[in-house]
Design an enzyme around this catalytic site. Structure first.
Site, short mmCIF file in Angstrom:
data_model
loop_
_atom_site.label_atom_id
_atom_site.label_comp_id
_atom_site.label_asym_id
_atom_site.label_seq_id
_atom_site.Cartn_x
_atom_site.Cartn_y
_atom_site.Cartn_z
N GLU A 1 4.59 44.20 -47.70
CA GLU A 1 4.68 45.63 -47.34
C GLU A 1 5.45 46.41 -48.42
O GLU A 1 5.17 47.59 -48.66
CB GLU A 1 5.32 45.77 -45.96
CG GLU A 1 4.31 45.37 -44.87
CD GLU A 1 4.87 44.54 -43.73
OE1 GLU A 1 6.06 44.64 -43.43
OE2 GLU A 1 4.08 43.77 -43.14
N TRP B 1 12.23 40.88 -39.10
CA TRP B 1 12.13 41.85 -38.00
C TRP B 1 11.47 43.16 -38.42
O TRP B 1 11.23 44.03 -37.59
CB TRP B 1 13.53 42.13 -37.42
CG TRP B 1 14.12 41.00 -36.63
CD1 TRP B 1 13.56 39.77 -36.39
CD2 TRP B 1 15.39 40.98 -35.97
NE1 TRP B 1 14.41 39.00 -35.62
CE2 TRP B 1 15.54 39.72 -35.35
CE3 TRP B 1 16.43 41.91 -35.83
CZ2 TRP B 1 16.67 39.37 -34.60
CZ3 TRP B 1 17.56 41.56 -35.10
CH2 TRP B 1 17.68 40.31 -34.49
N GLY C 1 6.93 37.30 -38.58
CA GLY C 1 7.14 38.71 -38.23
C GLY C 1 7.08 38.90 -36.72
O GLY C 1 8.04 38.64 -36.00
N GLY C 2 5.91 39.32 -36.23
CA GLY C 2 5.73 39.67 -34.82
C GLY C 2 6.33 38.68 -33.83
O GLY C 2 7.05 39.07 -32.90
N SER D 1 0.99 35.79 -39.32
CA SER D 1 0.57 35.49 -37.95
C SER D 1 0.95 34.08 -37.48
O SER D 1 0.19 33.41 -36.79
CB SER D 1 -0.94 35.73 -37.78
OG SER D 1 -1.23 37.11 -38.00
P1 PGA Z 1 3.51 38.44 -39.01
O1 PGA Z 1 4.38 38.93 -40.29
O2 PGA Z 1 4.11 37.14 -38.55
O3 PGA Z 1 3.69 39.55 -37.98
O4 PGA Z 1 2.12 38.30 -39.49
C1 PGA Z 1 4.81 38.03 -41.27
C2 PGA Z 1 5.55 38.76 -42.36
O5 PGA Z 1 5.15 39.88 -42.72
O6 PGA Z 1 6.55 38.26 -42.92
#
Ligand code: PGA
Length: 248
Positions: free
Chosen positions: A97, A10, A232-233, A211
């Site tokens: 990140e 998240w 993620g998103g 993604s």
């Molecule tokens: P994303 O992020 O699905 O938004 O590309 C994946 C992640 O950073 O774990």
């Protein structure tokens, strides 16, 4: 042979209220999902409430980061014990990140992996190359270094999951093709087989992240070395995350 794991990251999204609502919706929707594992990793302040919201469900809980000391004067950090005390079983470590926005290096990430294991948390070790590293033909070299250094002094991999997340695919809408993911993930498995054994490598779950969406998960999961996804998103909405969980 390897059970699929679909994990949600998240990141720094949602708050106590919206996070709890999403967790409750997911707990309800996934009540009948028995053949795969589901993990959600909310930001630290949301963990207690999300933990309560998924109580009795099939969903497992993970932290997004952790420090490698038991406790102490480490302002802003979160300990393994804190994560365990709110019901976490897993912790993401070395997410791109953390590496690229907050400057974490392989040595620091390895200390976290070792401490998480010692504490009884299951690390999800994230690795992946930058776009310039891929364009320079260095993907395997980078991923090899991150895997080898991240796992230094780890004797057993039973509690470890690796997530391959090419940095250029994270949050950009550019997914690696299933073939790209398969090539690198097969290489990661081979690296692990070389250090440990073929048996250990065969049992290791390697997730793909970057993604992942309901419309590309099927192609990725069809590959032999893709054992799940770190999302993620698309994990921030109950419907899209559920559609990813239910890729077939
Ligand atoms: P994303 O992020 O699905 O938004 O590309 C994946 C992640 O950073 O774990």
């Amino acid at each position: 042979m390897r059970r699929a794991l679909i994990a949600a990251n998240w990141k720094m999204f949602l708050n106590r209220e919206s996070g709890t609502q999403l967790a409750m919706a997911l707990a309800k929707k996934t009540a009948d999902v028995e053949d795969r594992d589901i993990l959600i990793c909310p930001a630290a302040p949301l963990l207690s409430d999300v933990s309560a919201a998924i109580q009795g469900s099939r969903i497992q809980l993970g932290g997004q980061n952790m420090y490698f000391e038991k406790e102490g004067a480490f302002t802003g950090e979160v300990s393994a014990d804190m994560l365990l005390s709110v019901g976490c079983t897993h912790v993401l470590l070395g997410h791109s990140e953390r590496r690229h926005v907050f400057g974490e290096d392989d040595t620091l990430i390895n200390k976290k992996v070792l401490f998480a294991l010692e504490s009884g948390l299951k690390p999800v070790l994230c690795v992946g190359e930058l776009l310039e590293e891929r364009e320079a033909g260095n993907t395997e070299k980078v991923v090899h270094r991150q895997v080898v250094k991240g796992l230094e002094n780890v004797d057993a991999l039973a509690q470890i999951t690796i997530a391959y997340e090419p940095v250029w695919a994270i949050g950009t809408g550019k997914t690696a093709t299933p073939e790209d993911a398969e090539t690198v993930q097969a290489y990661i498995r081979k690296t692990v087989a070389d250090i440990y054994s073929t048996d250990i490598a065969d049992n290791l779950r390697i997730l793909y992240g970057g993604s992942v969406k309901p419309d590309n998960i099927g192609g990725l999961m069809a590959k032999g070395n893709v054992d799940g996804a770190l999302v993620g998103g698309a994990s921030l909405k109950a419907d899209s995350f559920y559609d990813i969980i239910r890729f077939t």
